[in-house]
Design a protein around this motif. Structure first.
Motif, mmCIF file in Angstrom:
data_model
loop_
_atom_site.group_PDB
_atom_site.id
_atom_site.type_symbol
_atom_site.label_atom_id
_atom_site.label_comp_id
_atom_site.label_asym_id
_atom_site.label_seq_id
_atom_site.Cartn_x
_atom_site.Cartn_y
_atom_site.Cartn_z
ATOM 1 N N LYS A 5 9.395 37.717 38.880
ATOM 2 C CA LYS A 5 8.730 36.645 38.168
ATOM 3 C C LYS A 5 8.675 35.406 39.046
ATOM 4 C CE LYS A 5 9.099 37.305 33.322
ATOM 5 N NZ LYS A 5 9.434 36.639 32.077
ATOM 6 N N SER A 6 7.579 34.695 38.927
ATOM 7 C CA SER A 6 7.465 33.438 39.659
ATOM 8 C C SER A 6 7.825 32.286 38.734
ATOM 9 C CB SER A 6 6.035 33.252 40.182
ATOM 10 O OG SER A 6 5.192 32.786 39.154
ATOM 11 N N LEU A 7 7.884 31.116 39.305
ATOM 12 C CA LEU A 7 8.166 29.901 38.565
ATOM 13 C C LEU A 7 7.124 29.685 37.468
ATOM 14 C CD1 LEU A 7 9.649 27.121 38.353
ATOM 15 C CD2 LEU A 7 8.049 26.305 40.063
ATOM 16 N N PHE A 8 5.915 30.195 37.667
ATOM 17 C CA PHE A 8 4.815 29.928 36.748
ATOM 18 C C PHE A 8 4.612 31.021 35.709
ATOM 19 C CE2 PHE A 8 4.016 27.769 40.764
ATOM 20 C CZ PHE A 8 3.997 26.456 40.318
ATOM 21 N N ASP A 9 5.380 32.080 35.776
ATOM 22 C CA ASP A 9 5.295 33.122 34.757
ATOM 23 C C ASP A 9 5.985 32.632 33.487
ATOM 24 O OD1 ASP A 9 3.973 34.920 36.400
ATOM 25 O OD2 ASP A 9 5.824 35.842 37.107
ATOM 26 N N THR A 10 5.433 32.996 32.340
ATOM 27 C CA THR A 10 6.032 32.582 31.081
ATOM 28 C C THR A 10 6.021 33.720 30.082
ATOM 29 O OG1 THR A 10 5.943 31.012 29.266
ATOM 30 C CG2 THR A 10 3.857 31.623 30.215
ATOM 31 N N ASP A 11 7.035 33.755 29.253
ATOM 32 C CA ASP A 11 7.104 34.726 28.172
ATOM 33 C C ASP A 11 6.912 34.036 26.828
ATOM 34 O OD1 ASP A 11 7.606 36.952 29.799
ATOM 35 O OD2 ASP A 11 9.765 36.567 29.801
ATOM 36 N N ASP A 12 6.513 32.778 26.862
ATOM 37 C CA ASP A 12 6.391 31.992 25.636
ATOM 38 C C ASP A 12 4.985 31.405 25.540
ATOM 39 O OD1 ASP A 12 6.630 30.318 23.473
ATOM 40 O OD2 ASP A 12 8.513 29.416 24.141
ATOM 41 N N PRO A 13 4.061 32.161 24.961
ATOM 42 C CA PRO A 13 2.683 31.668 24.896
ATOM 43 C C PRO A 13 2.533 30.393 24.066
ATOM 44 C CG PRO A 13 2.900 33.783 23.761
ATOM 45 C CD PRO A 13 4.208 33.495 24.423
ATOM 46 N N VAL A 14 3.395 30.185 23.078
ATOM 47 C CA VAL A 14 3.322 28.967 22.270
ATOM 48 C C VAL A 14 3.684 27.750 23.120
ATOM 49 C CG1 VAL A 14 4.289 27.755 20.283
ATOM 50 C CG2 VAL A 14 3.760 30.190 20.114
#
Length: 58
Positions: A5-14
């Motif tokens: 995962k990179s710094l810009f990956d997210t698991d929180d779309p909200v």
């Protein structure tokens, strides 16, 4: 092979949508710092007299 995962990956779309909305509001209101101001600031890092962090409108 799995990708890290990179710094810009997210698991929180909200949270991502909220951050996007804040950024869009800043742009619409003109709360911006120019690319040139950021470049000057970064170029000053490590110098004897580093510049202060740029501010909105710079």
């Amino acid at each position: 092979m799995t990708r890290e995962k990179s710094l810009f990956d997210t698991d929180d779309p909200v949270a991502e949508a909220a951050a996007d909305a804040r950024a869009e509001a800043d742009v619409a209101a003109g709360r911006l710092i120019s690319h040139e101001a950021v470049k000057r600031w970064i170029a000053s890092w490590g110098s004897p007299k580093p510049l202060p962090r740029p501010r909105v409108g710079d």
